[in-house]
Structure formats: C-alpha cells, structure tokens
Write an enzyme that holds these catalytic residues in place. Sequence first.
Site, PDB file in Angstrom:
ATOM      1  N   SER A   1      -1.561   3.098  10.708  1.00 32.91           N
ATOM      2  CA  SER A   1      -2.260   2.630  11.525  1.00 32.91           C
ATOM      3  C   SER A   1      -1.766   1.126  11.690  1.00 32.91           C
ATOM      4  O   SER A   1      -0.396   0.048  10.813  1.00 32.91           O
ATOM      5  CB  SER A   1      -3.819   1.783  10.447  1.00 32.91           C
ATOM      6  OG  SER A   1      -3.630   1.313   9.213  1.00 32.91           O
TER       7      SER A   1
ATOM      8  N   THR B   1       0.467  -1.384  -0.133  1.00 34.86           N
ATOM      9  CA  THR B   1       0.190  -0.446   0.200  1.00 34.86           C
ATOM     10  C   THR B   1       0.856   1.798   0.018  1.00 34.86           C
ATOM     11  O   THR B   1       1.926   1.092   0.710  1.00 34.86           O
ATOM     12  CB  THR B   1      -0.841   0.035   1.473  1.00 34.86           C
ATOM     13  OG1 THR B   1      -2.538   1.434   1.494  1.00 34.86           O
ATOM     14  CG2 THR B   1      -0.341  -0.087   2.668  1.00 34.86           C
TER      15      THR B   1
ATOM     16  N   LYS C   1       1.112  -4.423   6.854  1.00 37.38           N
ATOM     17  CA  LYS C   1       2.339  -4.475   5.067  1.00 37.38           C
ATOM     18  C   LYS C   1       3.930  -4.122   5.062  1.00 37.38           C
ATOM     19  O   LYS C   1       4.696  -4.096   4.236  1.00 37.38           O
ATOM     20  CB  LYS C   1       1.462  -3.128   3.844  1.00 37.38           C
ATOM     21  CG  LYS C   1       0.121  -2.871   4.273  1.00 37.38           C
ATOM     22  CD  LYS C   1      -0.194  -4.305   3.014  1.00 37.38           C
ATOM     23  CE  LYS C   1      -1.967  -5.133   2.979  1.00 37.38           C
ATOM     24  NZ  LYS C   1      -1.844  -5.734   1.654  1.00 37.38           N
TER      25      LYS C   1
ATOM     26  N   TYR D   1      -2.367  -1.941  10.572  1.00 38.87           N
ATOM     27  CA  TYR D   1      -3.048  -2.557   9.355  1.00 38.87           C
ATOM     28  C   TYR D   1      -1.359  -2.213   8.507  1.00 38.87           C
ATOM     29  O   TYR D   1      -1.417  -2.495   7.683  1.00 38.87           O
ATOM     30  CB  TYR D   1      -4.128  -1.797   8.659  1.00 38.87           C
ATOM     31  CG  TYR D   1      -4.080  -2.059   6.800  1.00 38.87           C
ATOM     32  CD1 TYR D   1      -4.730  -3.441   6.251  1.00 38.87           C
ATOM     33  CD2 TYR D   1      -3.925  -0.813   6.518  1.00 38.87           C
ATOM     34  CE1 TYR D   1      -3.844  -3.293   4.445  1.00 38.87           C
ATOM     35  CE2 TYR D   1      -4.093  -0.877   5.055  1.00 38.87           C
ATOM     36  CZ  TYR D   1      -3.664  -2.156   4.399  1.00 38.87           C
ATOM     37  OH  TYR D   1      -3.831  -2.241   2.740  1.00 38.87           O
ATOM     38  N   HIS D   2      -1.764  -0.776   7.780  1.00 37.61           N
ATOM     39  CA  HIS D   2      -0.328  -0.208   7.063  1.00 37.61           C
ATOM     40  C   HIS D   2       0.505  -0.520   8.138  1.00 37.61           C
ATOM     41  O   HIS D   2       1.850  -0.767   6.683  1.00 37.61           O
ATOM     42  CB  HIS D   2      -0.680   1.404   7.168  1.00 37.61           C
ATOM     43  CG  HIS D   2      -1.712   2.295   6.177  1.00 37.61           C
ATOM     44  ND1 HIS D   2      -2.638   2.195   6.698  1.00 37.61           N
ATOM     45  CD2 HIS D   2      -1.237   2.160   5.004  1.00 37.61           C
ATOM     46  CE1 HIS D   2      -3.707   2.982   5.695  1.00 37.61           C
ATOM     47  NE2 HIS D   2      -3.031   2.822   4.079  1.00 37.61           N
TER      48      HIS D   2
HETATM   49  P1  NAD Z   1     -11.175  -7.741   0.749  1.00 34.56           P
HETATM   50  O1  NAD Z   1     -11.574  -7.737   2.207  1.00 34.56           O
HETATM   51  O2  NAD Z   1     -12.002  -7.517  -0.725  1.00 34.56           O
HETATM   52  O3  NAD Z   1     -10.355  -8.441  -0.131  1.00 34.56           O
HETATM   53  C1  NAD Z   1      -9.372  -9.744   0.628  1.00 34.56           C
HETATM   54  C2  NAD Z   1     -10.082 -11.658   0.436  1.00 34.56           C
HETATM   55  O4  NAD Z   1      -9.029 -11.937   1.148  1.00 34.56           O
HETATM   56  C3  NAD Z   1     -10.914 -11.350   1.635  1.00 34.56           C
HETATM   57  O5  NAD Z   1     -12.037 -12.092   0.185  1.00 34.56           O
HETATM   58  C4  NAD Z   1     -10.808 -12.426   2.529  1.00 34.56           C
HETATM   59  O6  NAD Z   1     -11.191 -13.555   2.547  1.00 34.56           O
HETATM   60  C5  NAD Z   1      -9.149 -12.686   2.337  1.00 34.56           C
HETATM   61  N1  NAD Z   1      -8.327 -12.704   3.290  1.00 34.56           N
HETATM   62  C6  NAD Z   1      -8.368 -12.353   4.387  1.00 34.56           C
HETATM   63  N2  NAD Z   1      -7.306 -13.013   4.906  1.00 34.56           N
HETATM   64  C7  NAD Z   1      -7.437 -14.557   4.372  1.00 34.56           C
HETATM   65  C8  NAD Z   1      -6.524 -15.505   5.161  1.00 34.56           C
HETATM   66  N3  NAD Z   1      -6.179 -15.600   6.435  1.00 34.56           N
HETATM   67  N4  NAD Z   1      -6.574 -16.350   4.182  1.00 34.56           N
HETATM   68  C9  NAD Z   1      -7.595 -16.787   3.242  1.00 34.56           C
HETATM   69  N5  NAD Z   1      -7.977 -16.128   2.557  1.00 34.56           N
HETATM   70  C10 NAD Z   1      -7.916 -14.098   3.927  1.00 34.56           C
HETATM   71  O7  NAD Z   1      -9.379  -6.236   0.449  1.00 34.56           O
HETATM   72  P2  NAD Z   1      -9.394  -5.491  -0.816  1.00 34.56           P
HETATM   73  O8  NAD Z   1     -10.082  -4.598  -1.004  1.00 34.56           O
HETATM   74  O9  NAD Z   1     -10.079  -6.845  -2.159  1.00 34.56           O
HETATM   75  O10 NAD Z   1      -7.975  -5.959  -1.328  1.00 34.56           O
HETATM   76  C11 NAD Z   1      -7.014  -6.819  -1.847  1.00 34.56           C
HETATM   77  C12 NAD Z   1      -5.385  -6.630  -1.248  1.00 34.56           C
HETATM   78  O11 NAD Z   1      -4.903  -4.975  -1.611  1.00 34.56           O
HETATM   79  C13 NAD Z   1      -5.372  -6.704   0.597  1.00 34.56           C
HETATM   80  O12 NAD Z   1      -4.357  -6.649   0.512  1.00 34.56           O
HETATM   81  C14 NAD Z   1      -5.600  -4.876   0.200  1.00 34.56           C
HETATM   82  O13 NAD Z   1      -4.814  -4.321   1.572  1.00 34.56           O
HETATM   83  C15 NAD Z   1      -4.870  -4.431  -0.390  1.00 34.56           C
HETATM   84  N6  NAD Z   1      -4.607  -2.871  -0.826  1.00 34.56           N
HETATM   85  C16 NAD Z   1      -6.957  -2.666  -1.072  1.00 34.56           C
HETATM   86  C17 NAD Z   1      -6.769  -1.379  -1.463  1.00 34.56           C
HETATM   87  C18 NAD Z   1      -7.942  -1.071  -1.414  1.00 34.56           C
HETATM   88  O14 NAD Z   1      -8.256   0.349  -1.826  1.00 34.56           O
HETATM   89  N7  NAD Z   1      -9.349  -1.938  -1.690  1.00 34.56           N
HETATM   90  C19 NAD Z   1      -5.796  -0.379  -1.568  1.00 34.56           C
HETATM   91  C20 NAD Z   1      -4.628  -0.724  -2.006  1.00 34.56           C
HETATM   92  C21 NAD Z   1      -4.223  -1.983  -1.296  1.00 34.56           C
HETATM   93  N1  USQ Z   2     -11.604   9.671   4.744  1.00 34.04           N
HETATM   94  C1  USQ Z   2     -11.802  10.826   5.193  1.00 34.04           C
HETATM   95  N2  USQ Z   2     -13.383  10.715   5.150  1.00 34.04           N
HETATM   96  C2  USQ Z   2     -14.359   9.290   4.770  1.00 34.04           C
HETATM   97  C3  USQ Z   2     -13.191   7.958   4.473  1.00 34.04           C
HETATM   98  C4  USQ Z   2     -11.836   8.737   4.772  1.00 34.04           C
HETATM   99  O1  USQ Z   2     -11.915  12.215   5.147  1.00 34.04           O
HETATM  100  O2  USQ Z   2     -15.378   9.387   5.057  1.00 34.04           O
HETATM  101  C5  USQ Z   2     -10.014   9.893   4.536  1.00 34.04           C
HETATM  102  C6  USQ Z   2      -9.222   8.762   5.113  1.00 34.04           C
HETATM  103  O3  USQ Z   2      -9.134   9.843   7.174  1.00 34.04           O
HETATM  104  C7  USQ Z   2      -8.311   9.175   5.188  1.00 34.04           C
HETATM  105  C8  USQ Z   2      -8.518   8.789   3.397  1.00 34.04           C
HETATM  106  O4  USQ Z   2      -9.687  10.020   3.578  1.00 34.04           O
HETATM  107  O5  USQ Z   2      -7.507  10.217   5.278  1.00 34.04           O
HETATM  108  C9  USQ Z   2      -8.411   7.610   3.226  1.00 34.04           C
HETATM  109  O6  USQ Z   2      -9.175   7.354   3.913  1.00 34.04           O
HETATM  110  P1  USQ Z   2      -9.783   5.421   3.026  1.00 34.04           P
HETATM  111  O7  USQ Z   2     -10.349   4.995   3.927  1.00 34.04           O
HETATM  112  O8  USQ Z   2      -9.985   5.608   1.572  1.00 34.04           O
HETATM  113  O9  USQ Z   2      -8.240   5.262   2.860  1.00 34.04           O
HETATM  114  P2  USQ Z   2      -6.937   3.745   3.711  1.00 34.04           P
HETATM  115  O10 USQ Z   2      -7.803   3.869   5.107  1.00 34.04           O
HETATM  116  O11 USQ Z   2      -5.768   4.714   3.412  1.00 34.04           O
HETATM  117  O12 USQ Z   2      -7.241   2.559   2.857  1.00 34.04           O
HETATM  118  C10 USQ Z   2      -7.435   2.265   2.285  1.00 34.04           C
HETATM  119  C11 USQ Z   2      -8.268   1.124   2.349  1.00 34.04           C
HETATM  120  C12 USQ Z   2      -6.657  -0.170   1.893  1.00 34.04           C
HETATM  121  C13 USQ Z   2      -5.321   0.327   1.074  1.00 34.04           C
HETATM  122  C14 USQ Z   2      -4.851   1.872   1.307  1.00 34.04           C
HETATM  123  C15 USQ Z   2      -4.366   2.539  -0.233  1.00 34.04           C
HETATM  124  O13 USQ Z   2      -8.553   0.572   2.260  1.00 34.04           O
HETATM  125  O14 USQ Z   2      -7.010  -1.232   2.271  1.00 34.04           O
HETATM  126  O15 USQ Z   2      -4.121  -0.120   1.853  1.00 34.04           O
HETATM  127  O16 USQ Z   2      -6.351   2.837   1.437  1.00 34.04           O
HETATM  128  S1  USQ Z   2      -3.104   3.841   1.048  1.00 34.04           S
HETATM  129  O17 USQ Z   2      -4.057   4.572   1.498  1.00 34.04           O
HETATM  130  O18 USQ Z   2      -2.559   4.623  -0.160  1.00 34.04           O
HETATM  131  O19 USQ Z   2      -2.303   3.487   1.738  1.00 34.04           O
END
Ligand code: NAD
Ligand code: USQ
Length: 400
Positions: A179, A144, A185, A181-182
């Site tokens: 966070s 991320t 990664k 979460y971050h």
């Molecule tokens: P998502 O939660 O919709 O999908 C993740 C999938 O992984 C789910 O189906 C979940 O059941 C599965 N999973 C989680 N833990 C598991 C485990 N231990 N074993 C097997 N399966 C497991 O998430 P997404 O939005 O599709 O994101 C996918 C990936 O991309 C993530 O790693 C996320 O961090 C990354 N990512 C997403 C975004 C975004 O905006 N959605 C942005 C940047 C990075």
């Molecule tokens: N935000 C608002 N209002 C909202 C929701 C979010 O102002 O209602 C702000 C948050 O405070 C933050 C930004 O928007 O500053 C992004 O928040 P987000 O929830 O859209 O994204 P984030 O928490 O960063 O996480 C998402 C995905 C994660 C991925 C990440 C990419 O859930 O899996 O890793 O985006 S990045 O942000 O580039 O790290």
Amino acid sequence: MKVLVLGGDGYLGWPTALHLSARGYDVTVVDNLVRREYDREMGVDSLVPIAPLQDRVTRWEQLSGHAVDVRIGNLTDAAFTYEVVAEAQPDAIVHFGEQRSAPYSMIDREHAVYTQVNNVVGNLNVMYAIQETNPDIHLVKLGTMGEYGYPNIDIEEGFIEITHKGRTDVVPYPKQPGSFYHLSKVHDSHNIMFGCRIWGLRATDLNQGIVYGQSTDETDLDPVLATRFDYDGVFGTVLNRFCVQAVTGHPLTVYGAGGQTRGMLNIRDTLACITLAIENPAERGEFRVFNQFTESFSVRDMAQMVKKVCPSRVDIAEGLANPRVEHEEHYFHAANTKLLDLGLEPHLLTDEVIAGMLELVERHRDRVDVRAIAPTVQWRSSASRLTTAGESEDSSFLAT
Ligand code: NAD
Ligand code: USQ
C-alpha cells in the site's frame, strides 16, 4: 533518561508514554492530534472512549506522581520539530507519529499524497533535528513487517546475504510493500539507513507486525487513561475487528481466501519491545532492524479462533471479495529472534486473551456503529466511499 514519544496521543504511543513514565523515564509526548481528525473526517470513533490528551496526562500525573510534558505540533513543521528536540534534549526519540492505515492511504490521490508527505517529511525533519542538535540521540522508529511484502523465501531481520555471480554481500532485504502507507515506511527506512551512514546517527527500525488488544498495566488503572480501539473498515486492524464483529453478530469479514498470514503481537509486547530497544541502544552509525512480532496467523485462523472462544453464535463470511490487492495464499516464515535475544517474553494469543478482548467489546457494545464495519476502500479504484454515512466531512487538514 529523557524520552520523546512522537505520536504519543495514539493507540500505541499513549500506552508507551505511560509505560516509560512508570519506569522513571522523563517523558515528553508530542502529537498534532490529527488521529482524532481522521475520526471526524470518516464519521467514526474508537470503540473505547478516549479522553482529551490533557485530561489523560493530568490523571496520570495525579495517579503516578510522575510529570509528563506535552507538546502539540506537526512533525512536518521543521521549526516545531527542531524546537522540541532542542528544548527536551532527549536521550532517545520513539517515533510513532505517522499516518498508519493502509486503507486510508489508498482512498484516493489526496490521501496517498498526504500519507507519504506526512510520514516521509516528518521523519526527515526528526532525522535532521537529531543530526543538528545532538547526533547521539537514539532514534527508535516504528516501521512495519509489511515493508517486506510476502516473498516465497524466508524473511530475515533487515538484511540478507546474497551470492551473485560468485561474489557475496549483505544487502538490505528486498521490499515489496502492499500500500502507499507501507511504501512510506520503506522510504523512511531508506532515509534512516542513509542518515546512519552519512552522519553516524544511531537508529533502530522496528518492523512491527499487527498489534492487538487494548489492556496494559498503566492504561487499566483508570478509564481516563484508556487507549483507543479501532474496529472500522479503515483504521480497525484485523483481530480487533473480528472481536467487535463476533460480539455484535456480524459475520467475520475474512477478505478473499483468508490465507493472508501476518506477524502479530499483543499491545503489551509493543511496550516491552520499545523499552528493550531504548535500554539497549544502537551504536553510533548503526542502522539496526528488529522484526517486532511474536507469532504469525492467517486471517482465516484468526477468524476460527475468535469463533471458537465467543460464547454467542459466530458466522464467518464466505467468498467476501477482497478490497485489497494482495496474495491470499502464500509462504510466510520470518525471523524474529533479535528482540527475544534481548529478553522479550511474549504474551501469546491464547483463548483467555481473546476472551478478554470479547469482554472489552461487550462492555462498550452500545458504542459500535455497524455501518463502520464494512470495508469502504478499494485498492483497484480511487472512488472509495469515505464516511459511514456517505457524506464528505471536513478534511482540510489534508492540505500539505
Ligand atoms: P495512531 O494513528 O493511533 O497513532 C499515531 C499518532 O501520531 C496519532 O496520535 C497522530 O495524531 C500522530 N501523528 C500523525 N502524524 C503526525 C504528525 N505529522 N505530527 C505529529 N503527530 C502526528 O497509530 P498507532 O496504531 O498507534 O501506530 C503508531 C505507529 O506504529 C505508526 O507509525 C504505525 O505505522 C506503527 N505500527 C502500528 C501497528 C498497529 O497495529 N497499530 C503495527 C505496526 C506498526
Ligand atoms: N483483513 C481481513 N478482514 C478484515 C480486515 C483485514 O481479511 O476485516 C486482512 C487484510 O486484507 C490483510 C490483513 O487482514 O491481509 C491485515 O490487515 P490489517 O488491516 O489488520 O493490517 P494492515 O493493513 O497490514 O495494517 C496494520 C496497521 C499498520 C501496520 C501493519 C503491520 O494498521 O499500521 O503497519 O498492520 S503489517 O501488516 O505487519 O505490515
């Protein structure tokens, strides 16, 4: 070419699996379906109805004539992970299978520990399974952009050249994530870089920005193939949330000053980037980092764009307290040329794209639960309200 799509039932994994299958890849989807459990735990649901995984796969096979294998199991279970890799003998593994919500990881100790164990241990098991089965397998790992944090200098793609006391070296770019979460990664990135160094693994770490949208060529073929679209305060990402808020007459929830600037990309570009990474694999021993986003916007700018396009009246919330601890006004200039150099042709965020997202929400507006919109997780305290109704749902799956 054989590809394992880990997390292939999720928002991005499912459309990626279809996209690769449509291109003739032999695809196996691996997932433990835990994302559907988080919905039950929090009492929320995807805006767009999503079919059970087996129904999705059956429909795809009928429509496309391409078989897709499914393996249900948990990547933190080493025996399962080894078995899947050994049986499938993939050329590449695309790893989406992690807990991906920053607010979810900040609910309390239990959710922080769950997130880090799930993500870090699952990824380590995948690395070991590759090393012991066939170190030639290319690991394409979803990281991320938030790993870097928001420093007051340009962000490079993975590495930075530093001159210190007269000596110069190229070192991993400093990480200041926001966070637990971050942070998971960042830990994954360090582990994969180490695996490339000691075992000669080949890996691509995709530092992806925030993905928006829900429409892809394959998922649009049939409602049973649709991918999820989250708008709740825990899993909903910012632009998807603003579109739901605009259509339902809820003031757009800009947190704090709204100057938080993020790399963004259309879901169609996620699919294109993954395909480019697979088709241009890293070398043996190479730890390659791509910054996977196409444009950057502040949260405030995104709210203005949605307000401009939405046909009905839209208010932008003013002075909403930020539930997160983050910079609300900051410098952001990040490199993203490596995927463009491989041939990525970005789908940019136009008024038409936003109008398409608003139409999608309009079609499903009867499914919106307005109680799910408000942010419920506070970074500063671990006493967050979890479910929309306030009661505690079953979260036994969190036990690790
Ligand atoms: P998502 O939660 O919709 O999908 C993740 C999938 O992984 C789910 O189906 C979940 O059941 C599965 N999973 C989680 N833990 C598991 C485990 N231990 N074993 C097997 N399966 C497991 O998430 P997404 O939005 O599709 O994101 C996918 C990936 O991309 C993530 O790693 C996320 O961090 C990354 N990512 C997403 C975004 C975004 O905006 N959605 C942005 C940047 C990075
Ligand atoms: N935000 C608002 N209002 C909202 C929701 C979010 O102002 O209602 C702000 C948050 O405070 C933050 C930004 O928007 O500053 C992004 O928040 P987000 O929830 O859209 O994204 P984030 O928490 O960063 O996480 C998402 C995905 C994660 C991925 C990440 C990419 O859930 O899996 O890793 O985006 S990045 O942000 O580039 O790290």
